[in-house]
Motif scaffolding. Sequence first.
Motif, PDB file in Angstrom:
ATOM      1  N   MET A  46       0.845  -1.203   0.000  1.00 40.45           N
ATOM      2  CA  MET A  46       0.000   0.000   0.000  1.00 40.45           C
ATOM      3  C   MET A  46       0.882   1.255   0.000  1.00 40.45           C
ATOM      4  SD  MET A  46      -2.968   1.074   2.717  1.00 40.45           S
ATOM      5  CE  MET A  46      -3.923  -0.383   2.461  1.00 40.45           C
ATOM      6  N   LYS A  47       0.480   2.217  -0.782  1.00 43.64           N
ATOM      7  CA  LYS A  47       1.222   3.481  -0.816  1.00 43.64           C
ATOM      8  C   LYS A  47       1.035   4.218   0.503  1.00 43.64           C
ATOM      9  CE  LYS A  47       0.832   4.504  -5.754  1.00 43.64           C
ATOM     10  NZ  LYS A  47       0.028   5.317  -6.655  1.00 43.64           N
ATOM     11  N   GLU A  48       2.054   4.985   0.854  1.00 47.89           N
ATOM     12  CA  GLU A  48       1.975   5.752   2.101  1.00 47.89           C
ATOM     13  C   GLU A  48       1.921   7.247   1.799  1.00 47.89           C
ATOM     14  OE1 GLU A  48       4.076   3.417   5.625  1.00 47.89           O
ATOM     15  OE2 GLU A  48       5.488   4.220   4.183  1.00 47.89           O
ATOM     16  N   TRP A  49       1.231   7.973   2.646  1.00 41.52           N
ATOM     17  CA  TRP A  49       1.180   9.437   2.549  1.00 41.52           C
ATOM     18  C   TRP A  49       1.378   9.975   3.957  1.00 41.52           C
ATOM     19  CZ3 TRP A  49      -1.548  13.474   4.677  1.00 41.52           C
ATOM     20  CH2 TRP A  49      -1.497  14.709   4.004  1.00 41.52           C
ATOM     21  N   PHE A  50       2.276  10.947   4.060  1.00 43.41           N
ATOM     22  CA  PHE A  50       2.559  11.556   5.362  1.00 43.41           C
ATOM     23  C   PHE A  50       2.212  13.039   5.308  1.00 43.41           C
ATOM     24  CE2 PHE A  50       5.389   7.936   4.978  1.00 43.41           C
ATOM     25  CZ  PHE A  50       5.216   7.297   6.194  1.00 43.41           C
ATOM     26  N   GLY A  51       1.596  13.519   6.369  1.00 40.63           N
ATOM     27  CA  GLY A  51       1.232  14.926   6.411  1.00 40.63           C
ATOM     28  C   GLY A  51       1.336  15.488   7.809  1.00 40.63           C
ATOM     29  N   SER A  52       1.110  16.792   7.893  1.00 38.16           N
ATOM     30  CA  SER A  52       1.101  17.483   9.179  1.00 38.16           C
ATOM     31  C   SER A  52      -0.143  18.351   9.263  1.00 38.16           C
ATOM     32  CB  SER A  52       2.337  18.369   9.331  1.00 38.16           C
ATOM     33  OG  SER A  52       3.498  17.578   9.405  1.00 38.16           O
ATOM     34  N   ALA A  53      -0.616  18.542  10.495  1.00 37.56           N
ATOM     35  CA  ALA A  53      -1.789  19.369  10.742  1.00 37.56           C
ATOM     36  C   ALA A  53      -1.534  20.238  11.968  1.00 37.56           C
ATOM     37  CB  ALA A  53      -3.020  18.495  10.959  1.00 37.56           C
ATOM     38  N   ALA A  54      -2.106  21.445  11.951  1.00 38.98           N
ATOM     39  CA  ALA A  54      -1.835  22.417  13.007  1.00 38.98           C
ATOM     40  C   ALA A  54      -3.107  22.795  13.757  1.00 38.98           C
ATOM     41  CB  ALA A  54      -1.217  23.676  12.407  1.00 38.98           C
ATOM     42  N   GLU A 100      -6.774   4.946   6.621  1.00 37.65           N
ATOM     43  CA  GLU A 100      -6.623   4.431   5.274  1.00 37.65           C
ATOM     44  C   GLU A 100      -7.574   5.214   4.384  1.00 37.65           C
ATOM     45  OE1 GLU A 100      -7.182   0.239   3.254  1.00 37.65           O
ATOM     46  OE2 GLU A 100      -6.045   0.047   5.127  1.00 37.65           O
ATOM     47  N   VAL A 101      -7.018   5.900   3.401  1.00 30.51           N
ATOM     48  CA  VAL A 101      -7.834   6.741   2.532  1.00 30.51           C
ATOM     49  C   VAL A 101      -7.533   6.407   1.082  1.00 30.51           C
ATOM     50  CG1 VAL A 101      -8.477   9.119   1.974  1.00 30.51           C
ATOM     51  CG2 VAL A 101      -7.676   8.577   4.276  1.00 30.51           C
ATOM     52  N   LYS A 102      -8.558   5.979   0.366  1.00 28.62           N
ATOM     53  CA  LYS A 102      -8.433   5.710  -1.075  1.00 28.62           C
ATOM     54  C   LYS A 102      -7.199   4.872  -1.406  1.00 28.62           C
ATOM     55  CE  LYS A 102     -10.911   9.936  -2.224  1.00 28.62           C
ATOM     56  NZ  LYS A 102     -10.749  11.357  -2.404  1.00 28.62           N
ATOM     57  N   GLY A 103      -6.990   3.795  -0.657  1.00 29.46           N
ATOM     58  CA  GLY A 103      -5.878   2.904  -0.944  1.00 29.46           C
ATOM     59  C   GLY A 103      -4.528   3.374  -0.431  1.00 29.46           C
ATOM     60  N   TYR A 104      -4.517   4.468   0.305  1.00 32.07           N
ATOM     61  CA  TYR A 104      -3.274   4.976   0.900  1.00 32.07           C
ATOM     62  C   TYR A 104      -3.279   4.741   2.398  1.00 32.07           C
ATOM     63  CZ  TYR A 104      -1.669   7.614  -3.188  1.00 32.07           C
ATOM     64  OH  TYR A 104      -1.202   7.981  -4.413  1.00 32.07           O
ATOM     65  N   SER A 105      -2.107   4.420   2.923  1.00 35.12           N
ATOM     66  CA  SER A 105      -1.915   4.420   4.363  1.00 35.12           C
ATOM     67  C   SER A 105      -1.497   5.844   4.735  1.00 35.12           C
ATOM     68  CB  SER A 105      -0.817   3.424   4.726  1.00 35.12           C
ATOM     69  OG  SER A 105      -0.390   3.660   6.044  1.00 35.12           O
ATOM     70  N   VAL A 106      -2.341   6.537   5.469  1.00 31.38           N
ATOM     71  CA  VAL A 106      -2.151   7.956   5.758  1.00 31.38           C
ATOM     72  C   VAL A 106      -1.734   8.164   7.216  1.00 31.38           C
ATOM     73  CG1 VAL A 106      -3.324  10.190   5.926  1.00 31.38           C
ATOM     74  CG2 VAL A 106      -3.805   8.670   3.995  1.00 31.38           C
ATOM     75  N   LYS A 107      -0.641   8.900   7.382  1.00 30.01           N
ATOM     76  CA  LYS A 107      -0.204   9.277   8.731  1.00 30.01           C
ATOM     77  C   LYS A 107      -0.103  10.796   8.787  1.00 30.01           C
ATOM     78  CE  LYS A 107       2.439   5.381  10.406  1.00 30.01           C
ATOM     79  NZ  LYS A 107       3.734   4.809  10.694  1.00 30.01           N
ATOM     80  N   ILE A 114      -8.682  22.088   9.960  1.00 33.11           N
ATOM     81  CA  ILE A 114      -7.488  22.786  10.427  1.00 33.11           C
ATOM     82  C   ILE A 114      -6.456  22.755   9.304  1.00 33.11           C
ATOM     83  CG2 ILE A 114      -7.911  22.391  12.885  1.00 33.11           C
ATOM     84  CD1 ILE A 114      -5.947  20.041  12.742  1.00 33.11           C
ATOM     85  N   PRO A 115      -5.532  23.736   9.275  1.00 37.73           N
ATOM     86  CA  PRO A 115      -4.517  23.762   8.211  1.00 37.73           C
ATOM     87  C   PRO A 115      -3.687  22.477   8.231  1.00 37.73           C
ATOM     88  CG  PRO A 115      -4.473  25.802   9.487  1.00 37.73           C
ATOM     89  CD  PRO A 115      -5.389  24.855  10.205  1.00 37.73           C
ATOM     90  N   SER A 116      -3.494  21.887   7.053  1.00 34.72           N
ATOM     91  CA  SER A 116      -2.724  20.657   6.977  1.00 34.72           C
ATOM     92  C   SER A 116      -2.260  20.428   5.542  1.00 34.72           C
ATOM     93  CB  SER A 116      -3.573  19.467   7.432  1.00 34.72           C
ATOM     94  OG  SER A 116      -4.667  19.292   6.540  1.00 34.72           O
ATOM     95  N   GLY A 117      -1.330  19.508   5.396  1.00 40.75           N
ATOM     96  CA  GLY A 117      -0.868  19.191   4.049  1.00 40.75           C
ATOM     97  C   GLY A 117       0.220  18.144   4.076  1.00 40.75           C
ATOM     98  N   GLY A 118       0.643  17.760   2.898  1.00 40.67           N
ATOM     99  CA  GLY A 118       1.611  16.679   2.747  1.00 40.67           C
ATOM    100  C   GLY A 118       3.042  17.111   2.998  1.00 40.67           C
ATOM    101  N   ILE A 119       3.790  16.195   3.591  1.00 42.80           N
ATOM    102  CA  ILE A 119       5.207  16.431   3.861  1.00 42.80           C
ATOM    103  C   ILE A 119       5.991  16.256   2.561  1.00 42.80           C
ATOM    104  CG2 ILE A 119       7.233  15.605   5.142  1.00 42.80           C
ATOM    105  CD1 ILE A 119       5.258  14.675   7.356  1.00 42.80           C
ATOM    106  N   GLU A 120       6.798  17.248   2.234  1.00 49.49           N
ATOM    107  CA  GLU A 120       7.597  17.205   1.007  1.00 49.49           C
ATOM    108  C   GLU A 120       8.933  16.522   1.257  1.00 49.49           C
ATOM    109  OE1 GLU A 120       7.726  21.247  -0.391  1.00 49.49           O
ATOM    110  OE2 GLU A 120       5.622  21.209  -1.016  1.00 49.49           O
ATOM    111  N   GLN A 121       9.553  16.113   0.165  1.00 54.16           N
ATOM    112  CA  GLN A 121      10.852  15.445   0.224  1.00 54.16           C
ATOM    113  C   GLN A 121      11.839  16.261   1.068  1.00 54.16           C
ATOM    114  OE1 GLN A 121      11.287  12.439  -1.520  1.00 54.16           O
ATOM    115  NE2 GLN A 121      13.220  12.256  -0.432  1.00 54.16           N
TER     116      GLN A 121
END
Length: 129
Positions: free
Chosen positions: A1-9, A70-77, A31-38
């Motif tokens: 499963m693909k992974e997606w990492f993000g942060s929220a404030a 788990e969102v749309k086939g992604y493991s989300v943290k 709340i403001p949030s988004g994906g962690i970039e490389q």
Amino acid sequence: MKEWFGSAAICINEDKEVLMVKSINSETWAIPSGGIEQGETPEECCIREVKEETGYDIVIEDSLFIKEAEVKGYSVKTYYFKVKKIGESEGINDPDNNIVDAGWKSLRDIKRIQHAYPEDLEVLEEFLK
């Protein structure tokens, strides 16, 4: 499963209001949030996303928890942080052009509005009590 990492404030002002944003083509707030970039830490991501989505500079006060889903086939943290704003907003400058509005919401407001992530409501209520 693909992974997606993000942060929220979670940003609370002196009037016990939480900073929230509204996405384009949506009536829901979050709340403001988004994906962690490389090469970015969760903390750096959090600071950048709040700036882009709300125009506020912030400092991180506390690391709260990690929401896993788990969102749309992604493991989300998503890393949640308690943050404090510095100064005034310089306006929304979202490179993705997703955010159309940012505002401060009271406890009464957050019980009324539609939430993009309803599971966050309980957490926000705790901070606003």
